[in-house]
Scaffold this active site. Structure first.
Site, PDB file in Angstrom:
ATOM      1  N   ARG A 106      41.937  -2.981  30.536  1.00 53.99           N
ATOM      2  CA  ARG A 106      42.125  -2.443  29.433  1.00 53.99           C
ATOM      3  C   ARG A 106      43.124  -2.384  28.720  1.00 53.99           C
ATOM      4  O   ARG A 106      44.010  -2.417  27.566  1.00 53.99           O
ATOM      5  CB  ARG A 106      40.894  -2.611  28.691  1.00 53.99           C
ATOM      6  CG  ARG A 106      39.811  -3.862  28.621  1.00 53.99           C
ATOM      7  CD  ARG A 106      38.864  -3.460  28.666  1.00 53.99           C
ATOM      8  NE  ARG A 106      37.849  -2.893  28.792  1.00 53.99           N
ATOM      9  CZ  ARG A 106      36.304  -2.144  28.785  1.00 53.99           C
ATOM     10  NH1 ARG A 106      35.508  -2.362  27.939  1.00 53.99           N
ATOM     11  NH2 ARG A 106      35.914  -1.249  29.553  1.00 53.99           N
ATOM     12  N   SER A 155      25.025  -2.323  24.405  1.00 54.65           N
ATOM     13  CA  SER A 155      24.714  -3.346  23.963  1.00 54.65           C
ATOM     14  C   SER A 155      24.639  -4.512  24.848  1.00 54.65           C
ATOM     15  O   SER A 155      23.420  -5.486  24.150  1.00 54.65           O
ATOM     16  CB  SER A 155      25.911  -3.130  23.528  1.00 54.65           C
ATOM     17  OG  SER A 155      26.742  -4.015  24.204  1.00 54.65           O
ATOM     18  N   ASP A 174      38.551   3.159  26.248  1.00 48.69           N
ATOM     19  CA  ASP A 174      38.881   4.210  25.144  1.00 48.69           C
ATOM     20  C   ASP A 174      39.825   5.513  24.611  1.00 48.69           C
ATOM     21  O   ASP A 174      40.282   5.946  23.728  1.00 48.69           O
ATOM     22  CB  ASP A 174      37.372   4.742  24.790  1.00 48.69           C
ATOM     23  CG  ASP A 174      36.623   3.682  24.677  1.00 48.69           C
ATOM     24  OD1 ASP A 174      36.214   3.253  23.823  1.00 48.69           O
ATOM     25  OD2 ASP A 174      35.778   4.178  24.838  1.00 48.69           O
ATOM     26  N   HIS A 217      28.679   5.056  24.586  1.00 48.72           N
ATOM     27  CA  HIS A 217      28.983   3.640  24.471  1.00 48.72           C
ATOM     28  C   HIS A 217      30.297   3.955  23.809  1.00 48.72           C
ATOM     29  O   HIS A 217      31.200   4.062  22.872  1.00 48.72           O
ATOM     30  CB  HIS A 217      27.859   2.941  24.275  1.00 48.72           C
ATOM     31  CG  HIS A 217      28.214   1.616  24.497  1.00 48.72           C
ATOM     32  ND1 HIS A 217      28.684   0.619  25.194  1.00 48.72           N
ATOM     33  CD2 HIS A 217      27.208  -0.178  24.258  1.00 48.72           C
ATOM     34  CE1 HIS A 217      28.475  -0.536  25.572  1.00 48.72           C
ATOM     35  NE2 HIS A 217      27.778  -0.887  25.107  1.00 48.72           N
ATOM     36  N   HIS A 255      34.436   6.245  34.333  1.00 45.73           N
ATOM     37  CA  HIS A 255      33.827   5.644  33.760  1.00 45.73           C
ATOM     38  C   HIS A 255      32.787   5.413  35.054  1.00 45.73           C
ATOM     39  O   HIS A 255      32.529   5.635  35.733  1.00 45.73           O
ATOM     40  CB  HIS A 255      34.585   4.285  34.161  1.00 45.73           C
ATOM     41  CG  HIS A 255      33.929   2.764  33.263  1.00 45.73           C
ATOM     42  ND1 HIS A 255      32.963   1.828  33.805  1.00 45.73           N
ATOM     43  CD2 HIS A 255      33.974   2.122  32.200  1.00 45.73           C
ATOM     44  CE1 HIS A 255      33.206   1.291  32.828  1.00 45.73           C
ATOM     45  NE2 HIS A 255      33.719   1.358  31.895  1.00 45.73           N
TER      46      HIS A 255
HETATM   47  N1  HAX Z   1      36.142  14.655  32.288  1.00 43.58           N
HETATM   48  C1  HAX Z   1      35.694  15.790  33.257  1.00 43.58           C
HETATM   49  N2  HAX Z   1      34.093  15.475  33.482  1.00 43.58           N
HETATM   50  C2  HAX Z   1      34.171  14.036  33.828  1.00 43.58           C
HETATM   51  C3  HAX Z   1      34.885  13.034  33.144  1.00 43.58           C
HETATM   52  C4  HAX Z   1      35.832  13.728  32.491  1.00 43.58           C
HETATM   53  N3  HAX Z   1      36.164  12.310  32.053  1.00 43.58           N
HETATM   54  N4  HAX Z   1      34.093  12.627  33.825  1.00 43.58           N
HETATM   55  C5  HAX Z   1      33.128  12.575  34.524  1.00 43.58           C
HETATM   56  N5  HAX Z   1      33.034  13.951  34.489  1.00 43.58           N
HETATM   57  C6  HAX Z   1      32.258  14.608  35.357  1.00 43.58           C
HETATM   58  C7  HAX Z   1      30.961  14.445  34.465  1.00 43.58           C
HETATM   59  O1  HAX Z   1      30.443  14.828  34.281  1.00 43.58           O
HETATM   60  C8  HAX Z   1      30.046  14.795  36.205  1.00 43.58           C
HETATM   61  O2  HAX Z   1      29.855  16.587  35.964  1.00 43.58           O
HETATM   62  P1  HAX Z   1      28.529  16.709  36.810  1.00 43.58           P
HETATM   63  O3  HAX Z   1      28.230  16.277  37.415  1.00 43.58           O
HETATM   64  O4  HAX Z   1      28.403  18.311  35.615  1.00 43.58           O
HETATM   65  O5  HAX Z   1      27.256  16.430  35.534  1.00 43.58           O
HETATM   66  C9  HAX Z   1      30.713  13.943  37.388  1.00 43.58           C
HETATM   67  O6  HAX Z   1      32.165  14.411  36.626  1.00 43.58           O
HETATM   68  C10 HAX Z   1      30.270  12.874  37.887  1.00 43.58           C
HETATM   69  O7  HAX Z   1      30.636  11.773  37.101  1.00 43.58           O
HETATM   70  P2  HAX Z   1      30.621  10.511  37.309  1.00 43.58           P
HETATM   71  O8  HAX Z   1      29.533   9.427  38.367  1.00 43.58           O
HETATM   72  O9  HAX Z   1      32.467  10.330  37.521  1.00 43.58           O
HETATM   73  O10 HAX Z   1      30.796   9.668  35.920  1.00 43.58           O
HETATM   74  P3  HAX Z   1      29.100   8.667  35.450  1.00 43.58           P
HETATM   75  O11 HAX Z   1      28.858   7.417  35.824  1.00 43.58           O
HETATM   76  O12 HAX Z   1      28.014  10.121  35.460  1.00 43.58           O
HETATM   77  O13 HAX Z   1      29.820   9.157  33.710  1.00 43.58           O
HETATM   78  C11 HAX Z   1      31.463   8.468  32.214  1.00 43.58           C
HETATM   79  C12 HAX Z   1      30.499   8.059  33.393  1.00 43.58           C
HETATM   80  C13 HAX Z   1      32.129   7.802  31.493  1.00 43.58           C
HETATM   81  C14 HAX Z   1      30.048   8.983  30.869  1.00 43.58           C
HETATM   82  C15 HAX Z   1      32.468   9.670  32.366  1.00 43.58           C
HETATM   83  O14 HAX Z   1      33.324   9.665  33.120  1.00 43.58           O
HETATM   84  C16 HAX Z   1      32.935  10.738  30.966  1.00 43.58           C
HETATM   85  O15 HAX Z   1      32.113  11.142  30.292  1.00 43.58           O
HETATM   86  N6  HAX Z   1      34.024  10.496  30.321  1.00 43.58           N
HETATM   87  C17 HAX Z   1      34.520  11.205  29.327  1.00 43.58           C
HETATM   88  C18 HAX Z   1      34.085  10.028  28.145  1.00 43.58           C
HETATM   89  C19 HAX Z   1      34.567   8.857  27.407  1.00 43.58           C
HETATM   90  O16 HAX Z   1      35.629   8.738  28.027  1.00 43.58           O
HETATM   91  N7  HAX Z   1      33.513   7.908  27.782  1.00 43.58           N
HETATM   92  C20 HAX Z   1      33.643   6.371  26.938  1.00 43.58           C
HETATM   93  C21 HAX Z   1      32.799   5.558  28.224  1.00 43.58           C
HETATM   94  C22 HAX Z   1      34.324   4.131  28.034  1.00 43.58           C
HETATM   95  C23 HAX Z   1      32.503   3.338  28.120  1.00 43.58           C
HETATM   96  O17 HAX Z   1      31.737   2.338  28.481  1.00 43.58           O
HETATM   97  N8  HAX Z   1      33.052   2.840  26.654  1.00 43.58           N
HETATM   98  O18 HAX Z   1      31.632   1.486  26.221  1.00 43.58           O
END
Ligand code: HAX
Length: 429
Positions: free
Chosen positions: A317, A231, A363, A261, A308
């Protein structure tokens, strides 16, 4: 001249000189390299833009102008806005002047209500909010003065627009909640209340210091998260074309509406409540929770609220919200479940071995606060986030105009070009 404008007027010449000197003396110094995976992978970790309002450290979380979040949770959101803009915590008189300025701008043009009334009843609350911000673009001082201003004055018009947007945003957001979820007529702002408490009041939340404190904490915590997030970055790019603050912040809010996001907060509470339901409705045991988390991971799903892209510790937070819950509603069963997940999920994710960060993000707990005080409609949660994040985006916008930031235009390359570079590199090795 308003006090905040006066303060910025005294700071900006020195800021401009500092940047000018940095560029002339060290402009060619290298600060980042770019790999092929970064080019394909969302530009993660590339240092290619400036944001002075806040930084996010992997081991500390967000730091507002040198103040880690957990050290300033006592500040009101308007004090945080002042801090983001100026780098200083405001005095009592400065805080009061800012609050008065927001209040001076709180009247929303009638056409905004008319347009919201004309929208389909099932419109997403984020669509309603962003529509309202966009149609108010006709009010922009920046746009109307554009042809008469010189470049040095852009930030002043940007500040005027920012005050106007922030003054109106809680009223618009609260009215959207009441209209969209049939909560009764709009509630007019209460001149006795601060910006965040007024928002809680206009939403129709309990008129208690508890609910007001929750909203202050929520709005101060979500205000800014440096410049590279989707954003802030979107607002930055649009603003760099000298689109006015209405166009720019509306664009940023459209990015916030994405499920990866800002929309993640509605997903997280849904997950917690589904878990509660599926485990019989009460507070489950840790063993039951552990098994439910493994079932979810084995089914190919992520655990929402954990992990994250930048952070490598529990999000401060999250920690602030957890502390608030412990103090104000420890008996709340949804809160207890969130707390238990914090004890269980990091171990499960570590054992699972994929996530780089097994810790909770913002979150994982933010929805519990809103839920406890009666906002049960998850679809609305990103709007509350938006009211807060508009502060960070607008503070960044004003500073960027003051610094004379040029139009953003990174160089893209084609897959053919990447392949040719790979071939050339292989040939020389
Ligand atoms: N549960 C299960 N698996 C997870 C995970 C979780 N909470 N977090 C990361 N992983 C997995 C990823 O899916 C990825 O798997 P693949 O190799 O099979 O693709 C692996 O671990 C490596 O990922 P990473 O490098 O640790 O994480 P990214 O930087 O790619 O992604 C995310 C960060 C926040 C998107 C990710 O941790 C996630 O999907 N979390 C759950 C959803 C979530 O809480 N989203 C809110 C984010 C907060 C935010 O920024 N809000 O604006």
């Amino acid at each position: 001249m308003s006090i905040i404008k006066d303060k910025l007027s005294s700071q900006i010449p020195a800021l401009r000189e500092e940047i000018k000197a940095l560029l002339s003396q060290h402009g060619e110094m290298k600060i980042s390299d770019v790999t092929v995976s970064q080019a394909y992978g969302g530009m993660r970790g590339i240092k290619g833009m400036i944001c002075d309002t806040s930084v996010v450290e992997p081991d500390k979380g967000v730091i507002f102008r040198g103040h880690p979040l957990l050290e300033v949770t006592h500040l009101l959101p308007e004090e945080i806005f002042w801090l983001l803009l100026t780098g200083d915590i405001p005095s009592e008189a400065e805080r009061k002047s800012l609050r008065a300025e927001f209040a001076d701008h709180n009247q929303v043009p009638q056409y905004v209500w008319d347009v919201l009334d004309a929208m389909p009843a099932d419109s997403h609350p984020m669509t309603m909010l962003n529509t309202a911000v966009l149609i108010m673009q006709r009010e922009s001082v920046f746009a109307s003065r554009y042809h008469d201003m010189n470049k040095q004055e852009y930030w002043e018009a940007a500040l005027e627009d920012s005050m106007s947007i922030l003054g109106k945003l809680p009223n618009i957001a609260a009215a959207i909640y009441r209209k969209r979820f049939n909560k009764g007529p709009r509630i007019e702002p209460n001149p006795e209340l601060d910006w965040a408490a007024n928002y809680a009041y206009m939403l129709g939340l309990p008129q208690s210091e508890d609910a007001y404190q929750m909203m202050r904490l929520y709005l101060m915590s979500h205000s800014d998260h440096e410049g590279g997030n989707a954003s802030a970055n979107t607002c930055h790019v649009v603003g760099s074309a000298l689109s006015d603050p209405y166009y720019s912040v509306c664009s940023g809010l459209n990015a916030l509406a994405g499920p990866l996001h800002g929309l993640a907060n509605q997903e997280c509470l849904g997950f917690v409540l589904e878990l509660k339901e599926s485990l019989g409705g009460g507070v489950p045991t840790k063993e039951e929770l552990t098994k439910a988390c493994w079932d979810r991971l084995n089914g190919g799903h992520v655990i929402p609220g954990y992990g994250h892209a930048v952070l490598r510790v529990p999000d401060p937070r999250f920690v602030a919200f957890l502390e608030f819950g412990k103090q104000h509603f420890p008996e709340d069963e949804v809160f207890q479940l969130v707390n238990m997940l914090y004890e269980v999920v990091p171990g499960v994710l570590q054992e699972h071995g994929k996530a780089k960060n097994p810790w909770p993000n913002v979150d994982a707990s933010s929805g519990t606060l809103l839920y406890h005080y009666g906002i049960k409609e998850f679809e609305y949660y990103t709007v509350v986030f938006s009211v807060s994040r508009a502060m960070g985006m607008l503070a960044q916008y004003v500073i960027n105009r003051a610094m004379g930031s040029p139009i953003t235009r990174p160089k893209s390359v084609s897959t053919e070009w990447i392949k040719s570079q790979v071939a050339a590199s292989s040939a020389t090795n």
